[in-house]
Motif scaffolding. Structure first.
Motif, PDB file in Angstrom:
ATOM      1  N   SER A   1       0.846  -1.185   0.000  1.00 32.49           N
ATOM      2  CA  SER A   1       0.000   0.000   0.000  1.00 32.49           C
ATOM      3  C   SER A   1       0.885   1.240   0.000  1.00 32.49           C
ATOM      4  CB  SER A   1      -0.899   0.017   1.234  1.00 32.49           C
ATOM      5  OG  SER A   1      -0.125   0.290   2.392  1.00 32.49           O
ATOM      6  N   SER A   2       0.308   2.362  -0.379  1.00 36.00           N
ATOM      7  CA  SER A   2       1.049   3.622  -0.409  1.00 36.00           C
ATOM      8  C   SER A   2       1.616   3.963   0.963  1.00 36.00           C
ATOM      9  CB  SER A   2       0.136   4.743  -0.904  1.00 36.00           C
ATOM     10  OG  SER A   2       0.790   5.971  -0.900  1.00 36.00           O
ATOM     11  N   GLY A   3       0.821   3.793   2.013  1.00 32.93           N
ATOM     12  CA  GLY A   3       1.281   4.097   3.367  1.00 32.93           C
ATOM     13  C   GLY A   3       2.409   3.182   3.801  1.00 32.93           C
ATOM     14  N   ASP A   4       2.322   1.899   3.425  1.00 34.05           N
ATOM     15  CA  ASP A   4       3.347   0.922   3.776  1.00 34.05           C
ATOM     16  C   ASP A   4       4.677   1.275   3.118  1.00 34.05           C
ATOM     17  OD1 ASP A   4       4.318  -1.474   4.949  1.00 34.05           O
ATOM     18  OD2 ASP A   4       4.066  -2.508   3.029  1.00 34.05           O
ATOM     19  N   ILE A   5       4.624   1.610   1.828  1.00 31.45           N
ATOM     20  CA  ILE A   5       5.844   1.980   1.102  1.00 31.45           C
ATOM     21  C   ILE A   5       6.439   3.250   1.697  1.00 31.45           C
ATOM     22  CG2 ILE A   5       6.705   2.840  -1.108  1.00 31.45           C
ATOM     23  CD1 ILE A   5       6.315  -0.136  -1.159  1.00 31.45           C
ATOM     24  N   ASN A   6       5.620   4.261   1.947  1.00 28.10           N
ATOM     25  CA  ASN A   6       6.116   5.510   2.510  1.00 28.10           C
ATOM     26  C   ASN A   6       6.753   5.275   3.872  1.00 28.10           C
ATOM     27  OD1 ASN A   6       5.510   7.754   0.622  1.00 28.10           O
ATOM     28  ND2 ASN A   6       3.462   6.917   0.777  1.00 28.10           N
ATOM     29  N   SER A   7       6.160   4.411   4.686  1.00 26.70           N
ATOM     30  CA  SER A   7       6.708   4.102   6.000  1.00 26.70           C
ATOM     31  C   SER A   7       8.062   3.403   5.879  1.00 26.70           C
ATOM     32  CB  SER A   7       5.718   3.218   6.755  1.00 26.70           C
ATOM     33  OG  SER A   7       6.271   2.785   7.965  1.00 26.70           O
ATOM     34  N   LYS A   8       8.174   2.446   4.969  1.00 23.97           N
ATOM     35  CA  LYS A   8       9.428   1.729   4.773  1.00 23.97           C
ATOM     36  C   LYS A   8      10.519   2.667   4.246  1.00 23.97           C
ATOM     37  CE  LYS A   8       7.464  -2.822   4.222  1.00 23.97           C
ATOM     38  NZ  LYS A   8       7.346  -4.025   3.440  1.00 23.97           N
ATOM     39  N   MET A   9      10.164   3.538   3.311  1.00 31.24           N
ATOM     40  CA  MET A   9      11.142   4.489   2.776  1.00 31.24           C
ATOM     41  C   MET A   9      11.629   5.423   3.872  1.00 31.24           C
ATOM     42  SD  MET A   9       9.929   5.479  -1.061  1.00 31.24           S
ATOM     43  CE  MET A   9       8.171   5.462  -0.843  1.00 31.24           C
ATOM     44  N   MET A  10      10.710   5.840   4.743  1.00 28.96           N
ATOM     45  CA  MET A  10      11.085   6.738   5.830  1.00 28.96           C
ATOM     46  C   MET A  10      12.093   6.082   6.760  1.00 28.96           C
ATOM     47  SD  MET A  10      10.379   9.741   6.038  1.00 28.96           S
ATOM     48  CE  MET A  10      10.993   9.805   7.684  1.00 28.96           C
ATOM     49  N   LYS A  11      11.902   4.813   7.060  1.00 28.52           N
ATOM     50  CA  LYS A  11      12.835   4.101   7.932  1.00 28.52           C
ATOM     51  C   LYS A  11      14.227   4.071   7.310  1.00 28.52           C
ATOM     52  CE  LYS A  11       9.357   1.232  10.141  1.00 28.52           C
ATOM     53  NZ  LYS A  11       8.762  -0.097  10.243  1.00 28.52           N
ATOM     54  N   VAL A  12      14.297   3.800   6.014  1.00 29.49           N
ATOM     55  CA  VAL A  12      15.593   3.748   5.327  1.00 29.49           C
ATOM     56  C   VAL A  12      16.244   5.127   5.322  1.00 29.49           C
ATOM     57  CG1 VAL A  12      16.700   3.396   3.086  1.00 29.49           C
ATOM     58  CG2 VAL A  12      15.000   1.757   3.910  1.00 29.49           C
ATOM     59  N   VAL A  13      15.493   6.148   4.966  1.00 25.10           N
ATOM     60  CA  VAL A  13      16.050   7.499   4.916  1.00 25.10           C
ATOM     61  C   VAL A  13      16.483   7.950   6.301  1.00 25.10           C
ATOM     62  CG1 VAL A  13      15.538   9.919   4.400  1.00 25.10           C
ATOM     63  CG2 VAL A  13      14.793   8.126   2.842  1.00 25.10           C
ATOM     64  N   HIS A  14      15.694   7.608   7.319  1.00 26.27           N
ATOM     65  CA  HIS A  14      16.048   7.971   8.692  1.00 26.27           C
ATOM     66  C   HIS A  14      17.373   7.325   9.093  1.00 26.27           C
ATOM     67  CE1 HIS A  14      15.246   9.568  12.638  1.00 26.27           C
ATOM     68  NE2 HIS A  14      15.431   8.379  13.180  1.00 26.27           N
ATOM     69  N   LEU A  15      17.575   6.071   8.736  1.00 28.36           N
ATOM     70  CA  LEU A  15      18.843   5.399   9.021  1.00 28.36           C
ATOM     71  C   LEU A  15      19.995   6.036   8.245  1.00 28.36           C
ATOM     72  CD1 LEU A  15      17.712   1.667   9.047  1.00 28.36           C
ATOM     73  CD2 LEU A  15      18.475   3.013  11.013  1.00 28.36           C
ATOM     74  N   LEU A  16      19.757   6.382   6.985  1.00 31.58           N
ATOM     75  CA  LEU A  16      20.802   7.014   6.175  1.00 31.58           C
ATOM     76  C   LEU A  16      21.222   8.364   6.750  1.00 31.58           C
ATOM     77  CD1 LEU A  16      19.546   6.274   2.557  1.00 31.58           C
ATOM     78  CD2 LEU A  16      21.596   5.353   3.659  1.00 31.58           C
ATOM     79  N   ALA A  17      20.254   9.112   7.260  1.00 36.86           N
ATOM     80  CA  ALA A  17      20.556  10.432   7.813  1.00 36.86           C
ATOM     81  C   ALA A  17      21.448  10.348   9.040  1.00 36.86           C
ATOM     82  CB  ALA A  17      19.265  11.174   8.139  1.00 36.86           C
ATOM     83  N   LYS A  18      21.479   9.185   9.682  1.00 40.50           N
ATOM     84  CA  LYS A  18      22.310   9.008  10.873  1.00 40.50           C
ATOM     85  C   LYS A  18      23.742   8.563  10.546  1.00 40.50           C
ATOM     86  CE  LYS A  18      18.616   7.948  14.078  1.00 40.50           C
ATOM     87  NZ  LYS A  18      18.116   7.002  15.073  1.00 40.50           N
ATOM     88  N   VAL A  19      24.017   8.273   9.267  1.00 41.19           N
ATOM     89  CA  VAL A  19      25.363   7.849   8.891  1.00 41.19           C
ATOM     90  C   VAL A  19      26.312   9.031   9.101  1.00 41.19           C
ATOM     91  CG1 VAL A  19      26.837   7.096   6.982  1.00 41.19           C
ATOM     92  CG2 VAL A  19      24.521   6.169   7.219  1.00 41.19           C
ATOM     93  N   PRO A  20      27.355   8.849   9.917  1.00 41.83           N
ATOM     94  CA  PRO A  20      28.270   9.963  10.168  1.00 41.83           C
ATOM     95  C   PRO A  20      29.017  10.356   8.896  1.00 41.83           C
ATOM     96  CG  PRO A  20      29.001   7.975  11.337  1.00 41.83           C
ATOM     97  CD  PRO A  20      27.739   7.638  10.618  1.00 41.83           C
ATOM     98  N   ASN A  21      29.187  11.621   8.705  1.00 46.69           N
ATOM     99  CA  ASN A  21      29.943  12.183   7.584  1.00 46.69           C
ATOM    100  C   ASN A  21      29.336  11.895   6.221  1.00 46.69           C
ATOM    101  OD1 ASN A  21      31.892  13.166   9.437  1.00 46.69           O
ATOM    102  ND2 ASN A  21      32.798  11.127   9.485  1.00 46.69           N
ATOM    103  N   LEU A  22      28.039  11.627   6.153  1.00 43.49           N
ATOM    104  CA  LEU A  22      27.380  11.406   4.867  1.00 43.49           C
ATOM    105  C   LEU A  22      27.274  12.736   4.129  1.00 43.49           C
ATOM    106  CD1 LEU A  22      25.836   9.397   3.034  1.00 43.49           C
ATOM    107  CD2 LEU A  22      23.749  10.136   4.197  1.00 43.49           C
TER     108      LEU A  22
END
Length: 142
Positions: A2-23
């Motif tokens: 579903s649209s909400g499911d995909i958006n939620s999964k993408m958010m989790k990935v982006v949130h993890l990426l934003a925490k990568v030091p020196n990205l």
């Protein structure tokens, strides 16, 4: 998915990426997903917290985003130290308003030296945007 499911999964990935030091370089290929305005705004909010990103490529074509999603994205990108930005949102319902909102914000980014916008086959009314105060090489594809 579903649209909400995909958006939620993408958010989790982006949130993890934003925490990568020196990205400093990030490429998000979210084209051809059910990404909607809420998902776009949430991703933009997470990107705002990553203060080191200087090179960003966002491929958002053939998604469910509209002017509201692009406007949310624009307001959050203003806090990044961007030097290089590529945004593709072709085959969406984004119109001139969304494109202009984005370009208006980008004109005030002091370090931005490269900008590529692709709004191929967007919603009605998308035309080339010309800004005389935008002093950087700009490629705008319609």
């Amino acid at each position: 998915y579903s649209s909400g499911d995909i958006n939620s999964k993408m958010m989790k990935v982006v949130h993890l990426l934003a925490k990568v030091p020196n990205l400093s370089h990030l490429v998000l290929c979210l084209a051809e997903t059910p990404l909607n305005d809420d998902g776009c705004a949430a991703i933009a909010n997470v990107l705002r917290s990553s203060k080191l990103i200087t090179h960003l490529e966002l491929y958002l074509g053939n998604t469910k985003i509209s002017d509201a999603g692009v406007s949310s994205l624009a307001s959050q990108l203003s806090s990044l130290p961007l030097q290089h930005l590529t945004v593709g949102f072709g085959e969406t319902s984004v119109t001139d308003k969304g494109v202009i909102d984005l370009v208006d914000v980008l004109t005030f980014l002091p370090n931005l030296s490269y900008l590529y916008l692709n709004a191929y086959k967007c919603g009605t009314g998308v035309t080339a945007v010309s800004y005389t105060h935008l002093t950087l090489p700009t490629i705008y594809s319609v």
